[in-house]
Design an enzyme around this catalytic site. Structure first.
Site, PDB file in Angstrom:
ATOM      1  N   GLY A  20    -105.487 -17.627   7.709  1.00 22.18           N
ATOM      2  CA  GLY A  20    -105.778 -17.658   6.283  1.00 22.18           C
ATOM      3  C   GLY A  20    -107.129 -17.013   5.998  1.00 22.18           C
ATOM      4  O   GLY A  20    -107.866 -17.456   5.122  1.00 22.18           O
ATOM      5  N   ASN A  88    -107.492 -22.402   9.890  1.00 20.03           N
ATOM      6  CA  ASN A  88    -107.926 -22.625   8.510  1.00 20.03           C
ATOM      7  C   ASN A  88    -106.768 -22.652   7.518  1.00 20.03           C
ATOM      8  O   ASN A  88    -106.864 -23.298   6.473  1.00 20.03           O
ATOM      9  CB  ASN A  88    -108.922 -21.541   8.112  1.00 20.03           C
ATOM     10  CG  ASN A  88    -109.175 -21.517   6.618  1.00 20.03           C
ATOM     11  OD1 ASN A  88    -109.881 -22.359   6.085  1.00 20.03           O
ATOM     12  ND2 ASN A  88    -108.582 -20.534   5.929  1.00 20.03           N
ATOM     13  N   SER A 142    -108.877 -31.960   5.661  1.00 22.27           N
ATOM     14  CA  SER A 142    -109.254 -32.238   4.278  1.00 22.27           C
ATOM     15  C   SER A 142    -109.655 -33.694   4.166  1.00 22.27           C
ATOM     16  O   SER A 142    -109.151 -34.541   4.920  1.00 22.27           O
ATOM     17  CB  SER A 142    -108.076 -31.958   3.334  1.00 22.27           C
ATOM     18  OG  SER A 142    -108.319 -32.492   2.036  1.00 22.27           O
ATOM     19  N   TYR A 156     -99.270 -33.115   1.479  1.00 19.22           N
ATOM     20  CA  TYR A 156    -100.456 -32.435   2.000  1.00 19.22           C
ATOM     21  C   TYR A 156    -101.400 -33.442   2.649  1.00 19.22           C
ATOM     22  O   TYR A 156    -101.905 -33.228   3.758  1.00 19.22           O
ATOM     23  CB  TYR A 156    -101.149 -31.691   0.860  1.00 19.22           C
ATOM     24  CG  TYR A 156    -102.476 -31.057   1.210  1.00 19.22           C
ATOM     25  CD1 TYR A 156    -102.519 -29.836   1.882  1.00 19.22           C
ATOM     26  CD2 TYR A 156    -103.671 -31.660   0.844  1.00 19.22           C
ATOM     27  CE1 TYR A 156    -103.731 -29.237   2.195  1.00 19.22           C
ATOM     28  CE2 TYR A 156    -104.889 -31.073   1.150  1.00 19.22           C
ATOM     29  CZ  TYR A 156    -104.914 -29.857   1.814  1.00 19.22           C
ATOM     30  OH  TYR A 156    -106.125 -29.272   2.120  1.00 19.22           O
ATOM     31  N   ALA A 157    -101.663 -34.541   1.956  1.00 19.21           N
ATOM     32  CA  ALA A 157    -102.561 -35.566   2.492  1.00 19.21           C
ATOM     33  C   ALA A 157    -102.005 -36.145   3.787  1.00 19.21           C
ATOM     34  O   ALA A 157    -102.749 -36.366   4.757  1.00 19.21           O
ATOM     35  CB  ALA A 157    -102.765 -36.665   1.453  1.00 19.21           C
ATOM     36  N   ALA A 158    -100.714 -36.386   3.835  1.00 21.48           N
ATOM     37  CA  ALA A 158    -100.093 -36.936   5.043  1.00 21.48           C
ATOM     38  C   ALA A 158    -100.178 -35.942   6.202  1.00 21.48           C
ATOM     39  O   ALA A 158    -100.440 -36.321   7.351  1.00 21.48           O
ATOM     40  CB  ALA A 158     -98.637 -37.304   4.759  1.00 21.48           C
ATOM     41  N   ALA A 159     -99.950 -34.661   5.908  1.00 22.28           N
ATOM     42  CA  ALA A 159    -100.015 -33.634   6.954  1.00 22.28           C
ATOM     43  C   ALA A 159    -101.428 -33.497   7.501  1.00 22.28           C
ATOM     44  O   ALA A 159    -101.632 -33.329   8.709  1.00 22.28           O
ATOM     45  CB  ALA A 159     -99.520 -32.300   6.404  1.00 22.28           C
ATOM     46  N   LYS A 160    -102.425 -33.556   6.631  1.00 19.85           N
ATOM     47  CA  LYS A 160    -103.810 -33.433   7.083  1.00 19.85           C
ATOM     48  C   LYS A 160    -104.233 -34.659   7.894  1.00 19.85           C
ATOM     49  O   LYS A 160    -105.007 -34.542   8.850  1.00 19.85           O
ATOM     50  CB  LYS A 160    -104.734 -33.229   5.888  1.00 19.85           C
ATOM     51  CG  LYS A 160    -104.591 -31.867   5.213  1.00 19.85           C
ATOM     52  CD  LYS A 160    -104.869 -30.712   6.155  1.00 19.85           C
ATOM     53  CE  LYS A 160    -104.927 -29.373   5.423  1.00 19.85           C
ATOM     54  NZ  LYS A 160    -105.150 -28.234   6.361  1.00 19.85           N
ATOM     55  N   ILE A 189    -113.410 -27.455  -2.633  1.00 15.24           N
ATOM     56  CA  ILE A 189    -114.143 -26.207  -2.441  1.00 15.24           C
ATOM     57  C   ILE A 189    -113.871 -25.292  -3.626  1.00 15.24           C
ATOM     58  O   ILE A 189    -112.711 -25.067  -3.990  1.00 15.24           O
ATOM     59  CB  ILE A 189    -113.714 -25.496  -1.142  1.00 15.24           C
ATOM     60  CG1 ILE A 189    -113.813 -26.458   0.047  1.00 15.24           C
ATOM     61  CG2 ILE A 189    -114.571 -24.253  -0.900  1.00 15.24           C
ATOM     62  CD1 ILE A 189    -113.222 -25.901   1.320  1.00 15.24           C
TER      63      ILE A 189
END
Length: 264
Positions: A20, A88, A142, A156-160, A189
């Site tokens: 990324g 990233n 994150s 997203y939160a679960a994956a991070k 960010i």
């Protein structure tokens, strides 16, 4: 024992990959490593809008196994090794509204991008790092791993969170063999994409951009520092962590959030 470091050109001779790496935080990380003397490879689905002849670009969709394997093969064929891997790439495209609006595809695509892509890249590059007894892997997670926003980015939160756990486990396995593994967990960010989102919110709701930024900060419970991070600030942390100055650091998560997480 005292040990001296050359802070100028300290990554000279190192080969680094930033996923990324064509925009946002990834672009800043790539530039930071380049400034430190590394040979830097970047990868994304699409080429950067402004070409940089000093960066080596590989087009690939890392959310797919074939794309990951293509990057591993091309890097090792062209450069012979990889010293620094910065995982990233990540993000969320799922709809807001909580668990009820999410389907299997939302969950699967989010985990492919935010968890399985780093796992596959690590698996592809670790053997040659272990053979040399040297290397650094950075996982960009994150603060949502600890501070999930269930209404907007639940997968997203679960994956991070899974990425943070995996990163620690991987470090326990490979650090005794010379490979350092670290996690960086940023808060909000202010990338170009985030700025565009603020403009969209402002236009849709009829408020000023500054007010839109304030609303997002409040949704996070506030940012004591008073503003989002700049991509260059996250890049500076990564630049330190992959450098010889951080040789004793491994298996740790570094939070860079302006104080957003309210607990110790």
């Amino acid at each position: 024992m005292e040990q001296g470091f050359n802070f100028s050109n300290e990554l000279s001779g190192k080969i680094a990959l930033v996923t990324g790496g064509t925009k946002g935080t990834g672009k800043s990380i790539a530039q930071r490593l380049l400034n430190a003397g590394a040979t830097v490879i970047i990868t994304a689905r699409n080429a950067p809008e402004q070409a940089n002849s000093h960066l080596h670009f590989i087009a690939a969709d890392l959310s797919q196994s074939a794309g990951t394997q293509e990057v591993v093969s091309k890097v090792l064929e062209q450069f012979g090794r990889l010293d620094i891997l910065v995982n990233n790439m990540g993000g969320s495209k799922t709809p807001g509204g909580g668990f009820a609006v999410l389907n299997d595809e939302d969950w699967e695509s989010t985990f492919q991008t935010n968890l399985l892509a780093p796992v596959r890249l690590d698996r592809g590059f670790l053997p040659q790092m272990l053979a040399r007894g040297n290397g650094v892997i950075i996982h960009i997670a994150s603060i949502q791993a600890r501070l999930p926003l269930f209404d907007a980015t639940l997968p997203y939160a679960a994956a991070k969170a899974a990425l943070v756990n995996y990163s620690k486990s991987l470090s326990n396995e490979v650090s005794p063999k010379g490979v350092r593994v670290l996690t960086v967990s940023p808060g909000w960010i202010q990338t170009d994409g985030a700025t565009g989102m603020m403009k969209e919110i402002a236009a849709r709701t009829g408020i000023a951009i500054e007010d839109a930024i304030q609303q997002v900060m409040e949704s996070l419970g506030g940012i004591p520092y008073g503003r989002p991070a700049q991509p260059e600030e996250v890049a500076e942390l990564v630049g330190f962590l992959v450098s010889p100055r951080a040789n004793y650091l491994t298996g740790t998560t570094f939070v860079i959030d302006g104080g957003t997480i309210p607990t110790i």
